[in-house]
Design a protein around this motif. Structure first.
Motif, PDB file in Angstrom:
ATOM      1  N   PHE A 110     -12.432  29.561 -43.049  1.00  0.00           N
ATOM      2  CA  PHE A 110     -11.165  29.390 -42.342  1.00  0.00           C
ATOM      3  C   PHE A 110     -10.028  29.007 -43.286  1.00  0.00           C
ATOM      4  O   PHE A 110      -8.871  29.351 -43.029  1.00  0.00           O
ATOM      5  CB  PHE A 110     -11.317  28.368 -41.219  1.00  0.00           C
ATOM      6  CG  PHE A 110     -11.934  28.942 -39.978  1.00  0.00           C
ATOM      7  CD1 PHE A 110     -11.188  29.763 -39.144  1.00  0.00           C
ATOM      8  CD2 PHE A 110     -13.255  28.679 -39.656  1.00  0.00           C
ATOM      9  CE1 PHE A 110     -11.753  30.319 -38.001  1.00  0.00           C
ATOM     10  CE2 PHE A 110     -13.826  29.232 -38.520  1.00  0.00           C
ATOM     11  CZ  PHE A 110     -13.082  30.060 -37.691  1.00  0.00           C
ATOM     12  N   VAL A 123     -11.289  25.596 -33.919  1.00  0.00           N
ATOM     13  CA  VAL A 123     -11.915  25.815 -35.222  1.00  0.00           C
ATOM     14  C   VAL A 123     -12.973  24.753 -35.513  1.00  0.00           C
ATOM     15  O   VAL A 123     -14.167  25.061 -35.641  1.00  0.00           O
ATOM     16  CB  VAL A 123     -10.861  25.832 -36.363  1.00  0.00           C
ATOM     17  CG1 VAL A 123     -11.554  26.021 -37.710  1.00  0.00           C
ATOM     18  CG2 VAL A 123      -9.840  26.942 -36.134  1.00  0.00           C
ATOM     19  N   ASN A 165     -16.766  25.870 -34.163  1.00  0.00           N
ATOM     20  CA  ASN A 165     -17.440  26.522 -35.281  1.00  0.00           C
ATOM     21  C   ASN A 165     -18.434  25.601 -35.987  1.00  0.00           C
ATOM     22  O   ASN A 165     -19.491  26.047 -36.428  1.00  0.00           O
ATOM     23  CB  ASN A 165     -16.406  27.056 -36.267  1.00  0.00           C
ATOM     24  CG  ASN A 165     -15.702  28.286 -35.739  1.00  0.00           C
ATOM     25  OD1 ASN A 165     -16.210  29.395 -35.820  1.00  0.00           O
ATOM     26  ND2 ASN A 165     -14.518  28.085 -35.156  1.00  0.00           N
ATOM     27  N   MET A 207      -5.704  27.742 -38.597  1.00  0.00           N
ATOM     28  CA  MET A 207      -6.957  28.014 -39.313  1.00  0.00           C
ATOM     29  C   MET A 207      -7.058  27.210 -40.596  1.00  0.00           C
ATOM     30  O   MET A 207      -8.141  26.718 -40.949  1.00  0.00           O
ATOM     31  CB  MET A 207      -7.069  29.506 -39.614  1.00  0.00           C
ATOM     32  CG  MET A 207      -7.331  30.359 -38.399  1.00  0.00           C
ATOM     33  SD  MET A 207      -7.586  32.078 -38.847  1.00  0.00           S
ATOM     34  CE  MET A 207      -7.707  32.815 -37.211  1.00  0.00           C
ATOM     35  N   GLY A 236      -7.898  23.668 -39.521  1.00  0.00           N
ATOM     36  CA  GLY A 236      -9.279  23.599 -39.053  1.00  0.00           C
ATOM     37  C   GLY A 236     -10.272  23.773 -40.183  1.00  0.00           C
ATOM     38  O   GLY A 236     -11.307  23.102 -40.227  1.00  0.00           O
ATOM     39  N   SER A 288     -11.850  36.143 -38.500  1.00  0.00           N
ATOM     40  CA  SER A 288     -10.841  35.083 -38.457  1.00  0.00           C
ATOM     41  C   SER A 288      -9.413  35.628 -38.478  1.00  0.00           C
ATOM     42  O   SER A 288      -8.542  35.125 -37.770  1.00  0.00           O
ATOM     43  CB  SER A 288     -11.045  34.121 -39.629  1.00  0.00           C
ATOM     44  OG  SER A 288     -12.291  33.477 -39.522  1.00  0.00           O
ATOM     45  N   TYR A 295      -9.066  37.303 -34.468  1.00  0.00           N
ATOM     46  CA  TYR A 295      -8.475  36.125 -33.843  1.00  0.00           C
ATOM     47  C   TYR A 295      -7.002  36.347 -33.526  1.00  0.00           C
ATOM     48  O   TYR A 295      -6.494  35.873 -32.502  1.00  0.00           O
ATOM     49  CB  TYR A 295      -8.630  34.884 -34.719  1.00  0.00           C
ATOM     50  CG  TYR A 295      -8.179  33.644 -33.978  1.00  0.00           C
ATOM     51  CD1 TYR A 295      -9.060  32.976 -33.124  1.00  0.00           C
ATOM     52  CD2 TYR A 295      -6.876  33.178 -34.070  1.00  0.00           C
ATOM     53  CE1 TYR A 295      -8.650  31.876 -32.408  1.00  0.00           C
ATOM     54  CE2 TYR A 295      -6.460  32.075 -33.357  1.00  0.00           C
ATOM     55  CZ  TYR A 295      -7.352  31.426 -32.521  1.00  0.00           C
ATOM     56  OH  TYR A 295      -6.933  30.348 -31.801  1.00  0.00           O
TER      57      TYR A 295
END
Length: 313
Positions: free
Chosen positions: A45, A81, A85, A191, A194, A229, A233
């Motif tokens: 990420f 995130v 995840n 991202m 996260g 990602s 996303y």
């Protein structure tokens, strides 16, 4: 935006989310078995956030970050995130990818339920609720493992369900907040934040000492970074703001089907009769959810009043 361009964008974004996220179960399983799971996700990420940020800057996008924006970004970074995840990556060390897929199918019901509240709330009509239930039943038939879900690592299954619950709530939160950032800029910062959080957790857990330069793991990370990602996303974030919550949630029906097909294709897994029947039932449920409804006009009017809903990243 013309009706044709909007329809084309909807089809493209749904196709990306369905196909790319459908393949992530297989790829993520490879990654978390080859590399430390939390660092695997965190570095993924961070890289995705940097790539999206560079793209946003190249396109002339701005990052007007104030206290309100930071609050939204931190909440979304944790809810979309860090928690989902980290929990899923850890659990996938012990839970099969097909079983992870079926547990994630519950997201559609949670999204539709949470979306009955908030600034852009949508009530659940009888047909949508019926479609959601039918779709979930179809997805269950597709990837239902041998034996019962109560067998095996029950705690890890609950961890995946927690990830799905938090992800679903955050999806609806994104839909209801006002942001000065466009979707690309918002996704990039979210991202990156996260990923930094996940990396910090991984380091705190001592995963740095377990890191290896595994070729399969690095390939899996590269695919998830760029395709899942970044590309998928961004498409999902656009759909979250430009379609109904029930339509957004259909990804959790289609993805298990994609995961089952890829498992059969690459791992020589057999598609049984129950899986074929399940796919037919699943698509019947998706059709019920996605069939045009009277509130589509109202949704378009709301989008015109809210500049944050315009554009595809």
């Amino acid at each position: 935006m013309s009706p044709f361009s909007r329809r084309a964008k909807l089809i493209l974004c749904f196709a990306i989310v369905y196909v790319v996220w459908g393949s992530t179960y297989l790829v993520a399983s490879i990654g978390v078995h080859a590399l430390p799971p939390i660092l695997f996700g965190g570095i993924r990420f961070i890289c995705a956030g940097i790539l999206l940020g560079i793209t946003a800057l190249a396109l002339g996008r701005r990052f007007p970050l104030d206290a309100t924006e930071w609050r939204h970004l931190v909440i979304v970074a944790v809810g979309s995130v860090l928690v989902p995840n980290a929990c899923t990556n850890w659990a996938m060390q012990y839970v099969a990818s097909s079983q992870t897929a079926i547990l994630n199918a519950s997201a559609a019901l949670w999204i539709a339920l949470f979306a009955t509240r908030g600034r852009r709330a949508h009530a659940l009509d009888r047909r949508t609720l019926t479609g959601l239930v039918i779709g979930f039943a179809g997805a269950a038939l597709i990837v239902w493992p041998r034996g019962s879900l109560s067998t095996g690592h029950f705690g890890m299954q609950l961890l995946i369900l927690l990830a799905v619950f938090v992800w679903s709530a955050t999806t609806v939160y994104i839909r209801n907040v006002h942001s000065k950032l466009d979707l690309l800029s918002f996704s990039a910062v979210q991202m990156l934040l996260g990923g930094l959080m996940m990396t910090g957790v991984g380091l705190a857990m001592g995963e740095a000492g377990k890191w290896t330069w595994s070729k399969p793991g690095l390939i899996a990370m590269a695919y998830l970074t760029i395709a899942s990602s970044c590309l998928a996303y961004t498409a999902f974030a656009w759909l979250a703001k430009n379609t109904t919550p029930a339509m957004v949630g259909t990804y959790s029906y289609v993805n298990p089907a994609i995961a089952a097909i890829l498992g059969w294709w690459f791992l020589d897994e057999h598609l049984g009769g129950n899986q074929l029947i399940g796919m037919a039932i699943m698509f019947a449920g998706v059709a019920l959810v996605n069939w045009p409804q009277k509130n589509v006009k109202r949704l378009d009017e709301d989008q015109q009043k809210d500049p944050s809903t315009a554009g595809c990243g």
